[in-house]
Design a protein around this motif. Structure first.
Motif, mmCIF file in Angstrom:
data_model
loop_
_atom_site.group_PDB
_atom_site.id
_atom_site.type_symbol
_atom_site.label_atom_id
_atom_site.label_comp_id
_atom_site.label_asym_id
_atom_site.label_seq_id
_atom_site.Cartn_x
_atom_site.Cartn_y
_atom_site.Cartn_z
ATOM 1 N N GLU A 125 78.830 19.600 88.146
ATOM 2 C CA GLU A 125 79.986 19.196 87.346
ATOM 3 C C GLU A 125 80.155 20.092 86.122
ATOM 4 O O GLU A 125 81.265 20.507 85.798
ATOM 5 C CB GLU A 125 79.839 17.737 86.920
ATOM 6 N N THR A 156 87.662 22.453 90.468
ATOM 7 C CA THR A 156 87.710 21.009 90.652
ATOM 8 C C THR A 156 86.868 20.619 91.858
ATOM 9 O O THR A 156 87.140 21.080 92.984
ATOM 10 C CB THR A 156 89.159 20.519 90.847
ATOM 11 N N TYR A 172 75.048 16.586 88.202
ATOM 12 C CA TYR A 172 75.551 16.847 86.855
ATOM 13 C C TYR A 172 75.712 18.348 86.615
ATOM 14 O O TYR A 172 76.691 18.782 86.016
ATOM 15 C CB TYR A 172 74.602 16.234 85.816
#
Length: 98
Positions: free
Chosen positions: A87, A96, A84
């Motif tokens: 991200e 990305t 997480y």
């Protein structure tokens, strides 16, 4: 108080970091293909934390680096899933993950 340091790990992580969509840097500096994220020390009472990130070439050459501080909401959502944090940092810096 006890402090923690966590190195981000996930399936696509190599010794250089997690795989990203390639980013070509100008002036033949290289192409970043990896992002490495390190969560810096924080106390057990913390409501946020700061990360140190690097964009690296396939050979591990640093092409960019910086810090990103998780918001209180991001920190609370983090839980135990270090993917997480990858991200969140990737979204914050416009990278990305692949």
């Amino acid at each position: 108080m006890e402090n923690f340091i966590n190195k981000i790990n996930m399936e696509n992580t190599t010794p250089q970091g997690v795989a990203i969509e390639p980013i070509v840097f100008p002036l033949n500096q290289g192409t970043a293909t990896q992002m490495s994220v390190l969560i810096l020390n924080f106390t057990t009472e913390a409501t946020t934390c700061t990360t140190y990130w690097q964009l690296l070439s396939e050979e591990g050459q640093q092409l960019a680096q910086g810090n990103y501080t998780l918001t209180e909401e991001e920190f609370a959502t983090w839980g135990q899933d270090n993917a997480y944090v990858n991200e969140v940092v990737a979204a914050a810096i416009g990278v990305t993950l692949i």
